[in-house]
Design a protein around this motif. Sequence first.
Motif, PDB file in Angstrom:
ATOM      1  N   ARG A  74     -11.618 -49.424  41.015  1.00 27.70           N
ATOM      2  CA  ARG A  74     -11.350 -49.905  42.237  1.00 27.70           C
ATOM      3  C   ARG A  74     -10.755 -51.295  42.166  1.00 27.70           C
ATOM      4  NH1 ARG A  74     -15.326 -48.676  45.756  1.00 27.70           N
ATOM      5  NH2 ARG A  74     -17.133 -47.266  44.725  1.00 27.70           N
ATOM      6  N   ARG A 125     -16.946 -27.839  29.475  1.00 25.16           N
ATOM      7  CA  ARG A 125     -17.955 -28.179  29.911  1.00 25.16           C
ATOM      8  C   ARG A 125     -19.026 -28.768  29.113  1.00 25.16           C
ATOM      9  NH1 ARG A 125     -19.201 -26.477  35.771  1.00 25.16           N
ATOM     10  NH2 ARG A 125     -17.602 -25.545  36.214  1.00 25.16           N
ATOM     11  N   GLU A 159     -14.223 -24.645  46.564  1.00 30.21           N
ATOM     12  CA  GLU A 159     -14.834 -25.499  45.560  1.00 30.21           C
ATOM     13  C   GLU A 159     -16.376 -24.642  44.929  1.00 30.21           C
ATOM     14  OE1 GLU A 159     -13.567 -27.828  48.645  1.00 30.21           O
ATOM     15  OE2 GLU A 159     -12.756 -29.528  47.131  1.00 30.21           O
ATOM     16  N   LYS A 199     -16.759 -23.099  42.758  1.00 32.31           N
ATOM     17  CA  LYS A 199     -16.019 -23.301  41.210  1.00 32.31           C
ATOM     18  C   LYS A 199     -17.321 -22.691  40.038  1.00 32.31           C
ATOM     19  CE  LYS A 199     -13.805 -26.043  39.417  1.00 32.31           C
ATOM     20  NZ  LYS A 199     -12.630 -26.746  38.923  1.00 32.31           N
ATOM     21  N   ASN A 220     -19.702 -21.174  39.498  1.00 29.69           N
ATOM     22  CA  ASN A 220     -21.092 -20.961  40.225  1.00 29.69           C
ATOM     23  C   ASN A 220     -21.400 -19.534  40.155  1.00 29.69           C
ATOM     24  OD1 ASN A 220     -22.887 -20.794  42.491  1.00 29.69           O
ATOM     25  ND2 ASN A 220     -22.220 -21.214  43.590  1.00 29.69           N
ATOM     26  N   ASP A 227     -25.389 -24.028  41.136  1.00 26.02           N
ATOM     27  CA  ASP A 227     -24.764 -23.864  40.217  1.00 26.02           C
ATOM     28  C   ASP A 227     -23.359 -24.397  39.832  1.00 26.02           C
ATOM     29  OD1 ASP A 227     -26.213 -22.383  38.243  1.00 26.02           O
ATOM     30  OD2 ASP A 227     -24.663 -21.086  37.601  1.00 26.02           O
ATOM     31  N   ALA A 228     -22.427 -24.316  40.882  1.00 25.07           N
ATOM     32  CA  ALA A 228     -21.524 -25.055  40.843  1.00 25.07           C
ATOM     33  C   ALA A 228     -21.802 -26.809  40.683  1.00 25.07           C
ATOM     34  CB  ALA A 228     -20.712 -25.011  41.753  1.00 25.07           C
ATOM     35  N   ARG A 275     -24.049 -26.590  37.015  1.00 26.16           N
ATOM     36  CA  ARG A 275     -23.001 -27.050  36.015  1.00 26.16           C
ATOM     37  C   ARG A 275     -22.075 -28.156  35.588  1.00 26.16           C
ATOM     38  NH1 ARG A 275     -19.888 -22.274  35.386  1.00 26.16           N
ATOM     39  NH2 ARG A 275     -19.571 -22.770  33.176  1.00 26.16           N
ATOM     40  N   PHE A 276     -21.814 -28.701  36.336  1.00 25.90           N
ATOM     41  CA  PHE A 276     -20.957 -29.840  36.329  1.00 25.90           C
ATOM     42  C   PHE A 276     -21.627 -31.141  36.075  1.00 25.90           C
ATOM     43  CE2 PHE A 276     -18.737 -33.337  38.108  1.00 25.90           C
ATOM     44  CZ  PHE A 276     -17.849 -33.004  37.969  1.00 25.90           C
ATOM     45  N   MET A 317     -22.308 -31.914  32.642  1.00 25.11           N
ATOM     46  CA  MET A 317     -21.239 -32.068  31.781  1.00 25.11           C
ATOM     47  C   MET A 317     -22.303 -33.575  30.789  1.00 25.11           C
ATOM     48  SD  MET A 317     -17.839 -31.172  32.181  1.00 25.11           S
ATOM     49  CE  MET A 317     -17.968 -31.407  33.763  1.00 25.11           C
ATOM     50  N   PHE A 318     -23.241 -34.623  31.949  1.00 26.90           N
ATOM     51  CA  PHE A 318     -22.920 -35.871  32.282  1.00 26.90           C
ATOM     52  C   PHE A 318     -24.124 -36.025  31.987  1.00 26.90           C
ATOM     53  CE2 PHE A 318     -19.920 -34.831  35.457  1.00 26.90           C
ATOM     54  CZ  PHE A 318     -18.423 -35.173  34.482  1.00 26.90           C
ATOM     55  N   GLN A 356     -20.712 -43.520  38.568  1.00 27.17           N
ATOM     56  CA  GLN A 356     -19.987 -44.331  38.968  1.00 27.17           C
ATOM     57  C   GLN A 356     -19.519 -45.278  39.970  1.00 27.17           C
ATOM     58  OE1 GLN A 356     -16.956 -42.664  38.375  1.00 27.17           O
ATOM     59  NE2 GLN A 356     -17.762 -40.604  36.981  1.00 27.17           N
ATOM     60  N   GLY A 357     -20.478 -45.610  40.621  1.00 30.02           N
ATOM     61  CA  GLY A 357     -20.766 -47.111  41.410  1.00 30.02           C
ATOM     62  C   GLY A 357     -20.109 -46.374  42.931  1.00 30.02           C
ATOM     63  N   LEU A 358     -20.495 -45.225  43.077  1.00 31.10           N
ATOM     64  CA  LEU A 358     -20.005 -45.636  44.574  1.00 31.10           C
ATOM     65  C   LEU A 358     -21.012 -45.936  45.851  1.00 31.10           C
ATOM     66  CD1 LEU A 358     -18.338 -41.529  45.211  1.00 31.10           C
ATOM     67  CD2 LEU A 358     -17.678 -43.531  44.429  1.00 31.10           C
ATOM     68  N   VAL A 392     -11.503 -35.323  42.913  1.00 31.21           N
ATOM     69  CA  VAL A 392     -12.232 -35.546  42.198  1.00 31.21           C
ATOM     70  C   VAL A 392     -13.065 -35.080  41.869  1.00 31.21           C
ATOM     71  CG1 VAL A 392     -12.781 -38.107  40.437  1.00 31.21           C
ATOM     72  CG2 VAL A 392     -10.600 -37.851  41.792  1.00 31.21           C
ATOM     73  N   SER A 452     -14.675 -32.744  43.603  1.00 34.42           N
ATOM     74  CA  SER A 452     -14.632 -31.593  44.072  1.00 34.42           C
ATOM     75  C   SER A 452     -16.329 -30.595  43.858  1.00 34.42           C
ATOM     76  CB  SER A 452     -13.661 -30.597  43.749  1.00 34.42           C
ATOM     77  OG  SER A 452     -13.262 -30.116  42.557  1.00 34.42           O
ATOM     78  N   SER A 453     -16.225 -30.771  42.409  1.00 32.81           N
ATOM     79  CA  SER A 453     -16.790 -29.427  42.070  1.00 32.81           C
ATOM     80  C   SER A 453     -18.619 -30.618  41.803  1.00 32.81           C
ATOM     81  CB  SER A 453     -17.449 -29.399  40.616  1.00 32.81           C
ATOM     82  OG  SER A 453     -16.527 -28.952  39.971  1.00 32.81           O
TER      83      SER A 453
END
Lengths: 501, 338
Positions: free
Chosen positions: A149, A368, A472, A475, A477, B191-192, B195-196, B199-200, B224-226, B260, B262-263
Amino acid sequence: MGIDYIYPQFEVIRNDGRCTNCRICEKQCANGVHVYDSVKKRMVCDESKCVNCQRCVCFCPAHALKIAKNDCTFRENANWDEDTIKELYKQAGSGGVLLSSMGNPKRFPVYWDRILINASQVTNPSIDPLREPMETRVFLGKKPSAIQRDEQGKLKCELPPQIELSMPVMFSAMSYGSVSYNAHACLAKAAQELGICYNTGEGGLHEDFYVYGENTIVQVASGRFGVYKDYLEAGAAIEIKMGQGAKPGIGGHLPGAKITGDVSRTRMVPEGTDAISPAPHHDIYSIEDLGQLVYSLKEATNHRKPIIVKVAAVHNIAAIASGIARSGADIIAIDGFRGGTGAAPTRIRDNVGIPIELALAAVDQRLRDEGIRNNVSLIVGGSIRSSADVIKAVALGADACYIGTAALLALGCHLCRSCQTGKCNWGIATQDPELVKRLDVHVGSQRLINLMTAWRHEIKEMMGGMGVNSIEALKGNRLMLRGIGMTDRELAILGISHAGE
Amino acid sequence: MTGEKIIESMKPMHDRSNGLGGGFAAYGIYPEYKDFFALHMFLDDRAARKSCEALLRETMEIVHAERIPTRTTPAITDEPLIWRFFVSPLRSVLASMQLNEEECVARAVMTINTQMKGAYVFSGGKNMGVFKAVGFPEDVGYFYRLEEYEAYSWTAHGRYPTNTPGWWGGAHPFALLDYSIVHNGEISSYDANRRFIEMFGYKCTLQTDTEVITYIADYLLRKQGLSLEEMASVIAAPFWSTIARKDECEQKKLLYLRKVFSSLLVTGPFSIILGFDGGLMALNDRLKLRSMVVGEKDDKVFIASEEAAIRVMEPGVENIYAPAGGEPVIVRVKEGKF
């Protein structure tokens, strides 16, 4: 004649009752199979020259021709099959390396055909793509791992360079030289119309096609043919070709005879000189050297172009991809062992590399596991044959697919696998002006547009069936996929459950 | 507000659940412990509690621990041990692990839920708590004696499980730290998203889509601070064609968020209410495949799948409307009110 004689592989069957001796087949066949016998006043043929490209069959106005597999066979043997024996005879006679073209035709498992796609019933509504928006747009490139930001707290919206595609399919690398000027023109025009990209391959970019720059991926391969500043800046992205699925670990060789006129100028290679792509890049002997080339290309283009690194799917592909992801590349393209080629040593094409389905699943999971999947996009190729293959690839984790063979089929290729002869009757894999002009650029590009339009419809239908309204959300999935007739090990590598689970 | 009203509101919603899970989240209920994380836990037996306590003590101080008071009712059976622990991470641990206290608690919760047999943390924020069980929501409220709690915001949920068996941990709300989610729907992007987000450091263990939405909220808001609005533009991202119609500044932001993250786009039908420290956010999927209505009366805001549930709580409700798909409704408690 004698020990090396191999009976023709195909039989040309002419229905004499239908044949009018119009001699169209004679004109259409660059291999010289059909000849008019003016004494006997009828068409005769030399079947030994036939490659079964079906050109004469398609153009015979009387439907008088068909090509059949010859039934003159060796004594049947489950171990020594006919091709193996014939190839052995050829090598015993010539002492040479066997050459082939197009993708691996052997009976290896096609995992796409052992994967089934899900659909919604009751608990989750399917969505009708005719009524609701169904989005197939994708952006390829590096995504930041954290937002930033400014002082006022507003989001900083700058992203590393991206490629925008209207659907997750692109035309894969086929060089000018391996395919004709008209084939390139078809791919470029169609890519522009469709809002996707085609790929120059390693033969440089013909000056006429710079206008399609936004829809072009320019390739930098080990031979560096046609690479200079304007070329690098011409495209939407730059692809470093480290390997190709059809011939991992080896380079390429375009014979001097094909380096004529425009091809010579575009490749920046003197006419008549062989164009040799070395097996490795001679400035890349380790992963950090790749990083240097990636950053050199970024510097050369002011960091405005995403850099793709293309590799062949080989045994250790997950670790290789992880290394590439950490070398600064924005996108990784993986080419499976069934990928096509204009010419490759037969033994390498048929025995080296691994299936793209397994490579993709392993790479996506590895990235991943390391938490870096969003740092790179993944493109896969090496036999994507239909919209269903695209859906399966995306659900396994791909951002987009490359199609080469499928695109050539749309242009008329009949998979006779004789590209290396340079006598493509369909005007695709040839530089003979008489043959090239058979491929009508308007018709060819329209057929590519038709094919992609049809696939996009099918992709939307299948997505709607799954209740997914944007690509998206498909992907990676993998719950949308089930395996059939696979071992536990295969399922584990693909990261999917068996049907019924 | 005590829990009485919201229990009443769940009665006309009876047919929307099948008795395999009901639950509530309440914010502002532990003013005397408001600086401590309140961990609500299901424990199989005494041994599980002992080992859980030992694990917690490695990184935090337990200032108070007790059984959560319940009532016996024939409608709720087979209950596990239900405890709450008020904890505070040890400063020395935070310094040596280079963590803030939220991350320390979140990691402890993940460890217990993925690795400790017979123990499950179902709520872990400050001055808030989740109460859930297998049963119809109105019975669950009675079981937990929710009329004895006073909160500035309440959410409730009745479950009709489709993908997973009904069990105590599987009921809604799902919570991590002070974020809680109630969710009506089934997401096709599961699942999308899973699985994303894995990662975190998140581990989805419950095979349920609501869990993944909870982690997405925590990742986008805390890590992320959104802002809430920005998070809504990620999980119910506007269509490309809608974005194209926005002004340039808005367009840039929406394109950025969609590319950024999208998943983390969530597809399939959902209406969710996200509870957080100081307010609520309601959100529908972008096609609005699930019903959701909002109404107001004086200084109160009501959100429900059906108007009937609101009318029970406030017959004189005003300004009833159905928010559009992807349009977040954000309600914040007036400053200084809690």
